[in-house]
Scaffold this motif. Structure first.
Motif, PDB file in Angstrom:
ATOM      1  N   LEU A 136       2.100   5.249   7.479  1.00 23.90           N
ATOM      2  CA  LEU A 136       1.955   5.634   6.074  1.00 23.90           C
ATOM      3  C   LEU A 136       1.295   7.001   5.937  1.00 23.90           C
ATOM      4  O   LEU A 136       1.709   7.824   5.126  1.00 23.90           O
ATOM      5  CB  LEU A 136       1.129   4.579   5.335  1.00 23.90           C
ATOM      6  CG  LEU A 136       0.866   4.824   3.847  1.00 23.90           C
ATOM      7  CD1 LEU A 136       2.107   4.497   3.037  1.00 23.90           C
ATOM      8  CD2 LEU A 136      -0.314   3.988   3.385  1.00 23.90           C
ATOM      9  N   THR A 137       0.273   7.258   6.736  1.00 22.66           N
ATOM     10  CA  THR A 137      -0.487   8.502   6.594  1.00 22.66           C
ATOM     11  C   THR A 137       0.293   9.727   7.062  1.00 22.66           C
ATOM     12  O   THR A 137      -0.097  10.847   6.734  1.00 22.66           O
ATOM     13  CB  THR A 137      -1.828   8.442   7.345  1.00 22.66           C
ATOM     14  OG1 THR A 137      -1.584   8.272   8.740  1.00 22.66           O
ATOM     15  CG2 THR A 137      -2.701   7.330   6.808  1.00 22.66           C
ATOM     16  N   SER A 138       1.381   9.520   7.783  1.00 22.40           N
ATOM     17  CA  SER A 138       2.173  10.673   8.224  1.00 22.40           C
ATOM     18  C   SER A 138       2.781  11.416   7.035  1.00 22.40           C
ATOM     19  O   SER A 138       3.152  12.589   7.162  1.00 22.40           O
ATOM     20  CB  SER A 138       3.264  10.244   9.210  1.00 22.40           C
ATOM     21  OG  SER A 138       4.213   9.422   8.573  1.00 22.40           O
ATOM     22  N   ASP A 139       2.855  10.743   5.891  1.00 29.85           N
ATOM     23  CA  ASP A 139       3.390  11.376   4.680  1.00 29.85           C
ATOM     24  C   ASP A 139       2.298  11.969   3.782  1.00 29.85           C
ATOM     25  O   ASP A 139       2.604  12.555   2.746  1.00 29.85           O
ATOM     26  CB  ASP A 139       4.204  10.365   3.869  1.00 29.85           C
ATOM     27  CG  ASP A 139       5.473   9.928   4.589  1.00 29.85           C
ATOM     28  OD1 ASP A 139       6.011  10.721   5.385  1.00 29.85           O
ATOM     29  OD2 ASP A 139       5.918   8.791   4.356  1.00 29.85           O
ATOM     30  N   PHE A 140       1.045  11.812   4.159  1.00 27.64           N
ATOM     31  CA  PHE A 140      -0.046  12.399   3.375  1.00 27.64           C
ATOM     32  C   PHE A 140      -0.029  13.918   3.555  1.00 27.64           C
ATOM     33  O   PHE A 140       0.436  14.421   4.577  1.00 27.64           O
ATOM     34  CB  PHE A 140      -1.401  11.859   3.831  1.00 27.64           C
ATOM     35  CG  PHE A 140      -1.720  10.459   3.382  1.00 27.64           C
ATOM     36  CD1 PHE A 140      -0.761   9.603   2.857  1.00 27.64           C
ATOM     37  CD2 PHE A 140      -2.999   9.969   3.508  1.00 27.64           C
ATOM     38  CE1 PHE A 140      -1.070   8.303   2.464  1.00 27.64           C
ATOM     39  CE2 PHE A 140      -3.331   8.672   3.116  1.00 27.64           C
ATOM     40  CZ  PHE A 140      -2.362   7.848   2.592  1.00 27.64           C
TER      41      PHE A 140
END
Length: 118
Positions: A25-29
């Motif tokens: 999920l955090t790869s898109d932050f």
């Protein structure tokens, strides 16, 4: 081939899966969050499984309960980070709801497990 006691624990398995979901999920932050929110939520989500395993290895029952408590606190930290991510529009309402519900389910499982430690 499970050599360690914690590998058999459903809460550990679920926590491991949850950590991977959060990491993805955090790869898109945004890049600006790499050392802030992204790092914080990943460390907290990893700490859930880490504390479950640490508490299960050669610890007394009170010690194991303490480490499950640490896991629950780490999960609360993840949930707060999810609220931050939603407020900053890094995740959708649907993503938030799915992860929030998964967090709640995991918390209930860990709480029940902790209550059953004699």
């Amino acid at each position: 081939m499970n050599k360690f006691k914690f590998e058999k624990l459903i809460i550990w398995q679920k926590a491991m899966d949850f950590g991977e979901i959060i990491d993805k999920l955090t790869s898109d932050f945004p890049a600006k969050e790499k050392f802030n929110l992204s790092s914080q939520i990943c460390r907290a989500s990893d700490a859930i499984a880490l504390n479950i395993s640490e508490g299960s290895i050669g610890q007394s029952n009170p010690e194991q309960k303490k480490f499950i408590g640490y896991s629950i606190r780490s999960l609360a930290e993840v949930v707060t980070c999810l609220f931050k991510a939603k407020r900053r529009h890094y995740i959708t309402e649907i993503q938030f709801t799915e992860l929030y519900n998964e967090s709640y389910h995991l918390m209930n499982m860990m709480s029940a497990f902790r209550k059953n430690i004699k």
